[in-house]
Design an enzyme around this catalytic site. Structure first.
Site, PDB file in Angstrom:
ATOM      1  N   LYS A   1       1.204  -1.372   0.100  1.00 30.41           N
ATOM      2  CA  LYS A   1      -0.029  -0.087  -0.192  1.00 30.41           C
ATOM      3  C   LYS A   1       1.175   1.688   0.306  1.00 30.41           C
ATOM      4  CE  LYS A   1      -4.335  -1.719   1.943  1.00 30.41           C
ATOM      5  NZ  LYS A   1      -4.172  -3.470   1.892  1.00 30.41           N
TER       6      LYS A   1
ATOM      7  N   GLU B   1      -3.603   6.100   8.590  1.00 25.76           N
ATOM      8  CA  GLU B   1      -4.464   7.444   7.840  1.00 25.76           C
ATOM      9  C   GLU B   1      -5.486   8.117   8.740  1.00 25.76           C
ATOM     10  OE1 GLU B   1      -4.424   5.237   4.282  1.00 25.76           O
ATOM     11  OE2 GLU B   1      -6.584   4.896   4.578  1.00 25.76           O
TER      12      GLU B   1
ATOM     13  N   HIS C   1     -15.380  -4.969   6.643  1.00 30.78           N
ATOM     14  CA  HIS C   1     -14.198  -5.645   5.808  1.00 30.78           C
ATOM     15  C   HIS C   1     -14.244  -6.229   4.831  1.00 30.78           C
ATOM     16  CE1 HIS C   1     -12.905  -1.975   8.713  1.00 30.78           C
ATOM     17  NE2 HIS C   1     -12.588  -3.333   9.523  1.00 30.78           N
TER      18      HIS C   1
ATOM     19  N   ARG D   1      -5.372  -7.976 -10.600  1.00 26.33           N
ATOM     20  CA  ARG D   1      -6.280  -9.344 -10.745  1.00 26.33           C
ATOM     21  C   ARG D   1      -7.695  -9.500 -11.366  1.00 26.33           C
ATOM     22  NH1 ARG D   1      -9.317  -9.864  -6.732  1.00 26.33           N
ATOM     23  NH2 ARG D   1      -8.850  -9.136  -4.522  1.00 26.33           N
TER      24      ARG D   1
END
Length: 480
Positions: free
Chosen positions: A115, A199, A234, A291
């Site tokens: 990330k 974040e 999630h 993908r």
């Protein structure tokens, strides 16, 4: 390209094979001993057992899969999703053995697999990102220093992976140390890398992703968006295309941003750029999945494009046969992931024997399926049985068709997410389009589904009684 090995199992293996066979390409299935009688094994032209049931002894054995491919003179390998699909080393192994990897180059997989590396790559394109710190950390003291200027609530995220693992929302500073340690522990266990980054937590977000496709001739197209905000832990359960909240202008901006993300890593093939959309419709880059996505069928239905066919054509070195102007949104599509999970007990996996397994059929109903009646649901893999997809000229029509399809999908032996899917489709927040990623937390309770099941049973009983009385009345009529 004469022969493709599909390095996967279940519904996605069959999905890829169907397109390959349509294109006149032979298919090879690989399977573990737990999957010896699985539909994808029977569907392929050839099938080879590659190991014991656990993934690390079968579907994750890259060397074994390459060996099978070479022995059977395979031209290309399609990895599906999950397993080795985002494994840069596997992509490199294919390249070094002169086998085409139907996916991006290993460099792009590496960049977007981290990330932080992904954020660094897209910086130069001025793509909006959630405020945060662009470095991986493992020290709680450093986390506190970073969190204060950003402001709480914050989100701790694993640098090396996704799927909700290593992810923690922290509302107050006093909870930071505990949640930080939990995130590090989870990330270490799941990815072998405990580093995390921090974040700002975006409140009431929607999860919007853009499907892109890039060929080796410099063309990158976007295929509009998918709304993936209905999630548990999630992870997505219900997806749709298009989103009910994007204006044409916002759709264009997000599509352009997704194309820039693909450019930032010299992308090839099918990929998905994921964004968070806040309550004010500001969007932020989240990550890129290198993908094919589980939810790709909803995009196929609204665009009329076979994404797997485009993947194969690009892997053969062909140019994309369409332009951005050729692509139009037609109608609306929904997808429900039918998991062998118990929505009455926190969506825990429900393994067992499929005593009854009958698929719904009808106009505008598609089922990408990997199981059949009489099979056992193994404990070793993701518990998704199939994907139920419906289409309509309007969103309302697609939802109505989904509810009817769920009612005609009959499964006995394991608990599934079918009742949850019906609950979502019948809920006013979903029908109105006024929902976000907190839908489950805000609206769902197991009692709601239980009540629905009991109400259906009562209605069925009343109908049975009514029919019985009518029959009795008809039997008595000749004597009156």
């Amino acid at each position: 390209m004469n022969k493709i090995l599909v390095a996967n199992r279940g519904e996605i293996a069959i999905r890829v094979m169907k397109t390959a066979q349509k294109m006149g390409i032979k298919t090879v299935a690989v399977y573990s001993t737990a999957d010896r009688n699985a539909p994808h094994v029977k569907f392929a032209d050839q099938a080879v057992c590659i190991g014991a049931p656990p993934s690390n002894q079968s579907y994750l054995k890259a060397d074994k899969i390459i060996e099978v491919a070479k022995n059977l003179n395979v031209d290309a390998i399609h990895p599906g999703y999950g397993f080795l699909s985002e494994n840069a080393t596997f992509a490199e192994l294919c390249e070094t053995n002169n086998i085409i990897f139907i996916g991006p180059k290993s460099k792009a997989i590496k960049i977007m697999g981290s990330k932080l590396a992904a954020k660094e790559a897209v910086k130069q394109y001025n793509i909006p990102m959630v405020p945060g710190i662009d470095e991986a950390i493992t020290e709680v003291s450093k986390a506190k220093d970073i969190a204060k200027p950003i402001g709480f609530p914050i989100l701790i995220k694993a640098s090396a992976g996704g799927g909700g693992k290593g992810m923690r929302i922290v509302d107050k500073e006093r909870d930071l140390e505990f949640q930080m340690n939990r995130a590090i522990s989870e990330a270490t266990s799941a990815f072998g890398d405990g580093s995390v980054f921090i974040e700002k937590y975006v409140g009431s977000p929607r999860h919007i992703e853009i499907q892109i496709m890039a060929d080796s001739h410099g063309t990158i197209l976007h295929f509009f968006e998918r709304e993936c905000s209905i999630q548990r832990r999630h992870q997505k359960v219900v997806e749709e295309a298009p989103s009910s909240v994007l204006s044409p202008e916002l759709r264009q901006k997000m599509g352009d941003a997704a194309i820039k993300v693909a450019k930032s890593c010299d992308y090839l093939g099918a990929g998905t750029v994921e964004f968070l959309l806040d309550a004010d419709h500001n969007f932020y880059f989240l990550e890129m999945n290198t993908r094919l996505q589980v939810e790709h069928p909803v995009t196929e239905l609204i665009t009329g494009v076979d994404l797997v066919e485009l993947q194969i054509r690009i892997a053969r070195g062909e140019k994309l046969p369409i332009t951005q102007d050729d692509l139009k949104i037609k109608g609306h599509a929904l997808e429900l992931r039918v998991y062998a999970e118990d929505p009455l007990h926190d969506f825990l996996p429900s393994v067992g024997h499929l005593k009854t397994y009958k698929l719904p059929i009808g106009k505008n109903i598609r089922v990408d399926n990997g199981f059949e009646q009489g099979m056992d649901v193994p404990i070793y893999y993701d518990p998704m049985l199939s994907k139920l997809i419906t289409y309509g000229k309007t969103r309302e029509e697609a939802i109505h068709t989904m509810i009817k399809a769920i009612e005609n999908y009959h499964i006995e032996g394991v608990a599934t997410t079918l009742p949850f899917g019906k609950f979502v489709c019948e809920h006013e927040a979903f029908k109105s389009g006024n929902f976000d990623t907190h839908f489950v937390k805000q609206h769902y309770t197991p009692e709601a589904i239980q009540q629905g099941i009991e109400n259906e049973a009562k209605i069925a009983a009343l109908i049975a009684v009514k029919l019985y009385l009518e029959d009795q009345n008809m039997l008595r009529l000749p004597n009156t």
